[in-house]
Structures are given as C-alpha cells and as structure tokens.
Design a protein around this motif. Structure first.
Motif, PDB file in Angstrom:
ATOM      1  N   ASP A 348       3.381   5.267 -10.880  1.00 32.95           N
ATOM      2  CA  ASP A 348       2.012   5.806 -10.816  1.00 32.95           C
ATOM      3  C   ASP A 348       0.985   4.686 -10.959  1.00 32.95           C
ATOM      4  O   ASP A 348      -0.011   4.639 -10.238  1.00 32.95           O
ATOM      5  N   ARG A 349       1.230   3.802 -11.911  1.00 31.92           N
ATOM      6  CA  ARG A 349       0.267   2.717 -12.137  1.00 31.92           C
ATOM      7  C   ARG A 349       0.220   1.770 -10.943  1.00 31.92           C
ATOM      8  O   ARG A 349      -0.854   1.323 -10.546  1.00 31.92           O
ATOM      9  N   VAL A 350       1.382   1.452 -10.382  1.00 33.60           N
ATOM     10  CA  VAL A 350       1.404   0.557  -9.216  1.00 33.60           C
ATOM     11  C   VAL A 350       0.707   1.236  -8.040  1.00 33.60           C
ATOM     12  O   VAL A 350      -0.056   0.593  -7.307  1.00 33.60           O
ATOM     13  N   LYS A 351       0.932   2.537  -7.874  1.00 36.27           N
ATOM     14  CA  LYS A 351       0.298   3.251  -6.758  1.00 36.27           C
ATOM     15  C   LYS A 351      -1.229   3.169  -6.877  1.00 36.27           C
ATOM     16  O   LYS A 351      -1.926   2.951  -5.882  1.00 36.27           O
ATOM     17  N   ARG A 352      -1.727   3.307  -8.103  1.00 30.98           N
ATOM     18  CA  ARG A 352      -3.186   3.214  -8.296  1.00 30.98           C
ATOM     19  C   ARG A 352      -3.701   1.827  -7.918  1.00 30.98           C
ATOM     20  O   ARG A 352      -4.768   1.682  -7.327  1.00 30.98           O
ATOM     21  N   ALA A 353      -2.930   0.788  -8.258  1.00 34.04           N
ATOM     22  CA  ALA A 353      -3.329  -0.580  -7.879  1.00 34.04           C
ATOM     23  C   ALA A 353      -3.289  -0.748  -6.363  1.00 34.04           C
ATOM     24  O   ALA A 353      -4.200  -1.350  -5.778  1.00 34.04           O
ATOM     25  N   VAL A 354      -2.263  -0.208  -5.733  1.00 32.44           N
ATOM     26  CA  VAL A 354      -2.137  -0.313  -4.273  1.00 32.44           C
ATOM     27  C   VAL A 354      -3.291   0.430  -3.611  1.00 32.44           C
ATOM     28  O   VAL A 354      -3.912  -0.070  -2.663  1.00 32.44           O
ATOM     29  N   ASP A 355      -3.623   1.609  -4.146  1.00 31.32           N
ATOM     30  CA  ASP A 355      -4.746   2.386  -3.599  1.00 31.32           C
ATOM     31  C   ASP A 355      -6.064   1.616  -3.712  1.00 31.32           C
ATOM     32  O   ASP A 355      -6.981   1.825  -2.922  1.00 31.32           O
ATOM     33  N   ARG A 356      -6.157   0.750  -4.712  1.00 31.40           N
ATOM     34  CA  ARG A 356      -7.364  -0.068  -4.884  1.00 31.40           C
ATOM     35  C   ARG A 356      -7.317  -1.336  -4.023  1.00 31.40           C
ATOM     36  O   ARG A 356      -8.190  -2.194  -4.134  1.00 31.40           O
ATOM     37  N   GLY A 357      -6.255  -1.496  -3.228  1.00 34.19           N
ATOM     38  CA  GLY A 357      -6.158  -2.664  -2.352  1.00 34.19           C
ATOM     39  C   GLY A 357      -5.377  -3.818  -2.961  1.00 34.19           C
ATOM     40  O   GLY A 357      -5.423  -4.934  -2.465  1.00 34.19           O
ATOM     41  N   TYR A 358      -4.652  -3.575  -4.052  1.00 38.73           N
ATOM     42  CA  TYR A 358      -3.909  -4.648  -4.724  1.00 38.73           C
ATOM     43  C   TYR A 358      -2.406  -4.436  -4.616  1.00 38.73           C
ATOM     44  O   TYR A 358      -1.718  -4.247  -5.611  1.00 38.73           O
ATOM     45  N   ASP A 359      -1.933  -4.464  -3.368  1.00 43.14           N
ATOM     46  CA  ASP A 359      -0.490  -4.401  -3.118  1.00 43.14           C
ATOM     47  C   ASP A 359       0.029  -5.835  -3.176  1.00 43.14           C
ATOM     48  O   ASP A 359       0.256  -6.473  -2.150  1.00 43.14           O
ATOM     49  N   LYS A 360       0.183  -6.363  -4.388  1.00 44.16           N
ATOM     50  CA  LYS A 360       0.409  -7.801  -4.563  1.00 44.16           C
ATOM     51  C   LYS A 360       1.824  -8.095  -5.056  1.00 44.16           C
ATOM     52  O   LYS A 360       2.415  -7.302  -5.796  1.00 44.16           O
ATOM     53  N   PRO A 361       2.349  -9.298  -4.681  1.00 48.30           N
ATOM     54  CA  PRO A 361       3.627  -9.722  -5.258  1.00 48.30           C
ATOM     55  C   PRO A 361       3.465 -10.067  -6.739  1.00 48.30           C
ATOM     56  O   PRO A 361       2.350 -10.294  -7.216  1.00 48.30           O
ATOM     57  N   LEU A 362       4.604 -10.147  -7.430  1.00 45.81           N
ATOM     58  CA  LEU A 362       4.547 -10.323  -8.896  1.00 45.81           C
ATOM     59  C   LEU A 362       3.887 -11.636  -9.306  1.00 45.81           C
ATOM     60  O   LEU A 362       3.314 -11.728 -10.391  1.00 45.81           O
ATOM     61  N   THR A 363       3.975 -12.672  -8.450  1.00 43.19           N
ATOM     62  CA  THR A 363       3.407 -13.971  -8.842  1.00 43.19           C
ATOM     63  C   THR A 363       2.014 -14.201  -8.254  1.00 43.19           C
ATOM     64  O   THR A 363       1.515 -15.335  -8.266  1.00 43.19           O
ATOM     65  N   PHE A 364       1.379 -13.128  -7.773  1.00 40.78           N
ATOM     66  CA  PHE A 364      -0.005 -13.252  -7.284  1.00 40.78           C
ATOM     67  C   PHE A 364      -0.876 -13.858  -8.393  1.00 40.78           C
ATOM     68  O   PHE A 364      -0.874 -13.390  -9.535  1.00 40.78           O
TER      69      PHE A 364
END
Ligand SMILES: [Zn+2]
Length: 442
Positions: A348-364
C-alpha cells in the motif's frame, strides 16, 4: 498501525535528507571530506531546567587524501567557545552546510589530528527536554560536533555525562560511574570498543527506574508505567533476540541492550540501546501482534547498527531489511497472516509513492518530495524486495544467504553490490536480473 511513527517525524529530518540527497556542496565543505574520524571523546553536562547543555568533543581524525588544514563537520547550531587542533587554537567557520575547523598548520596525509571543540547552548533539535529528564533522538550532530550524513565513517566513541546526584544516565556501551567526594555531581563514563556511525551516538539523563528483562536486557523507564506494566509491554524481547540471533547467524552484537521507554512517540535506534515512546508500545496490550516497534529497533542491532549502509542512498540495507525482519518475526510469533499483513501494508505504501510519481529503485539517491515517500521506497519496497528474494530462492537458501551476508559484514559498512554478491555466492545463483529490476538506478 504506523500512524504513530508519522506523528514523530520531524520536519527538520526531511530538510536534512533533502540536503544530503539534493544539494551539491563545494568539495572542501562537504562534512567529512579528506579525513576519517577515528575516535570521539565527548563530555556533556546537561542543564535540564534551562533546556541547554555544555560540552567538549575531542575528535581524532586521520587525514586520507592530501595535506589539509580545513576539517568540515555537519552544520552545528550551538555557540562554540573554543576550538583547537593538536593543542593550537583553530579558526571556526559555521554556516548552514557545515562547521569548519581550520588548523593553523596543515596536517599531512596519513597523520592524525586531535580536534577539540567546546560549546554551550540550547539545541534547536536532537534533544528532547522534559521536566526532569533529557534524551537525544536522531540528530546527534545537534548536541555534539560530528558527521551526521557519513554513515560509512564508523568511529569509536566515549561519552561522559555529568549528572546531578539521583539522576541516572544511558549512553553507548558500558558505564563506569565516578562520584567525586563532596560533589553533588556524578560523572557517568560510557565507552564502547566497537566503532559506530555517528547518527547512532546518543544519550539520556533523568530519574528513571530500570526493569530487568533478562541478564542482557532491561528497560530504562521514564514513564509512569509500573514495573509489572513494563514487563507486560516488553516481555517478548528475549524471544525476539533468540529469533534474530538464529536468523542472522550472529549472537546479539552488544553485551547488553536497553530499551529507553519515554512518554512520547519516539522510535529511534541508538548504537547499543533504543528509544521508544509509550504511545508506540502500549497498543501491544490490546493487540499482541502490534509489536513492530520493539522488533524493528531490536533488529537494527544486526542490520543498521552492526551491518551499516555506507551512504544514505544504500539506506534500504538498514531499513528495508529491518522492516522485512519485523514481518519475519511476526510470522514466527503470530503466524503467516501477520507476515502477509506486513507485506500488504508495505505494498500500500509503495503504491502511494508510485501514484505520486516515485516508482524508484531502492538505491535512488533523491531528492524525495517527503520523508513518507522516501520511507515507502527504502523501508517498504526494501521489505518487499527481501520477500521477492525469499520467494525466488526458497526458504532454506534465502535464510542461509542472509546469515552469510550478516556474518561477513557485521561491524562493517556495505553497499548493494556487497549484499548481491553475498546472496549470489551463498545461493550459487545469478540474481542480477532481480537486482536490476528492484535495486539499481542504471
Ligand atoms: Zn529503522
């Protein structure tokens, strides 16, 4: 379930991470550039009624690159009374990005310098003052000059706390108590032979009672909870220690571990103890599966404090693994549904980040728009990646690889390549596709 941790988030922390990720500084003003900090000897005298403290930090550094006379530390707010390098008066330059100590003579490459800094004032952050107690949180470099954002530079630390008679103290390692005759002050000398990253430097002082959980575990209680209530809240800690020892293949990395119970919302690991607010802990009385904060801060003794990310863009190695280990503990203690609930929560938390445009790799390496988004990637996506690795390898090889990794790097600093190599060597598998999909930016 984790609303509490958001309540405790400080805006300054967002700023600190935004700075450390986003801002380019002139090379010589990057805190910690050109030297390794080897040893910190810190003496502090808290003045609780005045919400202030005075201190002296003696930092031994080794010059690593070329001869230099400028030594930059993290920005430091408290007024500095005096600074010396190898006993000679040094110049002090302070701005929003760094505290610079300028030696009158250059120090040669390979030589050590003893930098002494005396200071006094009211910390704007980093120390929480109550009516009769004070304790530090994440921002160590708010109460003593140090390197907040150089987790790869572990250093030995000795913290002496001058307290009033009747007060107790907590800090890093083991303590030796001096009670000078005729004085109302008591000196607590805390020392650790193990080097730690500076963000893990911490202290507490106050009139608290200690509740033993086992010979190696206790709770320093700053709240109104009775000893029986404290035991009810923290009673599973010895079982958690046994679980993490088994899963890591490494005995508890400290001789003694204290949980400092405070009246607030804290959830912060320090080098050999943790600070936890009762608002985070007491939900456990209604729902025994709501024990994440005890497990999370304890797991950091292995992943975070012991095996430490070398830089903040590798922070998932501290927090993603720890968040996953909380789920693993819950599976062990409360059953598979509790593990699945942690993973659902992370998704759920990752989905919220992705929805905000932050579909980032772990070392971003950032910048992130908020601490919540950064945590969604480094904590929650990190935990999901561990779960993906576990499904890919199967339980036996996965846990064996985690043991290989943890044993190999205990006491050291790591990056994602180290983690990948340990898992590949242990499992005999090529995991590059999985790491490319989840971990690396390119
Ligand atoms: Zn953590």
């Amino acid at each position: 379930m984790r609303k509490g941790i958001y309540r405790s988030i400080k805006h300054a922390m967002i700023l600190a991470f935004a700075l450390s990720f986003g801002q380019k500084l002139a090379a010589q003003t990057v805190p910690g550039s050109g030297f390794d900090a080897i040893d910190y000897a810190i003496t502090i005298t808290p003045d609780i009624p005045n919400k202030s403290l005075s201190g002296e930090s003696v930092i031994t550094v080794e010059v690593t690159d070329k001869a230099q006379s400028e030594f930059a530390f993290s920005a430091f707010d408290l007024p500095i009374e005096r600074a010396t390098v190898n006993g000679q008066k040094a110049r002090i330059q302070c701005d929003k990005t760094a505290l610079m100590i300028v030696s009158p003579k250059p120090i040669k490459k390979g030589a050590t310098a003893r930098i002494s800094i005396s200071y006094q004032g009211r910390p704007k952050q980093g120390v929480i003052f109550g009516a009769d107690y004070a304790y530090s949180d994440y921002f160590a470099c708010s109460w003593t000059p140090c390197l907040q954002d150089k987790p790869g530079d572990k250093a030995k630390v000795a913290i002496s706390i001058i307290a009033k008679a009747g007060q107790d103290t907590q800090s890093i390692g083991t303590v030796n108590v001096l009670r000078p005759q005729g004085s109302s002050l008591v000196q607590y000398n805390w020392t650790s032979a193990t080097p730690y990253s500076n963000y893990l430097f911490s202290f507490a002082v106050g009139r608290y009672n200690r509740v033993a959980l086992s010979p190696r575990l206790d709770v320093a209680n700053l709240t109104q909870q009775t000893p029986d209530q404290v035991r009810a809240l923290f009673g599973t800690t010895p079982d958690m220690v046994a679980f993490f020892e088994e899963r890591s293949g490494v005995p508890m990395p400290v001789g003694h571990y204290t949980q400092l119970l405070t009246p607030g919302d804290d959830a912060q690991e320090a080098a050999t103890y943790s600070t936890m607010g009762q608002n985070q802990i007491t939900p456990i009385l209604k729902d025994p599966t709501d024990d994440w904060v005890i497990a999370h801060e304890l797991a950091h003794l292995w992943w975070g404090n012991g095996v430490t990310c070398e830089s903040w863009d590798q922070f998932w190695l501290n927090e993603g693994i720890t968040s996953f280990m909380v789920a693993a503990w819950k599976e062990h203690r409360h059953g598979r549904a509790a593990y699945d609930a942690e993973m659902d929560h992370a998704r759920d938390r990752v989905k919220r980040a992705v929805d905000r445009g932050y579909d980032k790799p772990l070392t971003f390496a950032g910048p992130y728009p908020s601490l919540g988004t950064r945590r969604a990637i480094q904590y929650s996506k990190g935990a999901l990646f561990m779960d993906a690795l576990r499904r890919e390898l199967g339980d036996g090889p996965f846990w064996q690889a985690l043991r290989t990794y943890t044993r190999q790097y205990m006491g050291k600093t790591v990056n994602s390549r180290d983690f990948q190599r340990a898992f590949e060597v242990s499992s005999g598998r090529d995991l590059s596709a999985l790491f490319k999909a989840w971990v690396y930016t390119a």
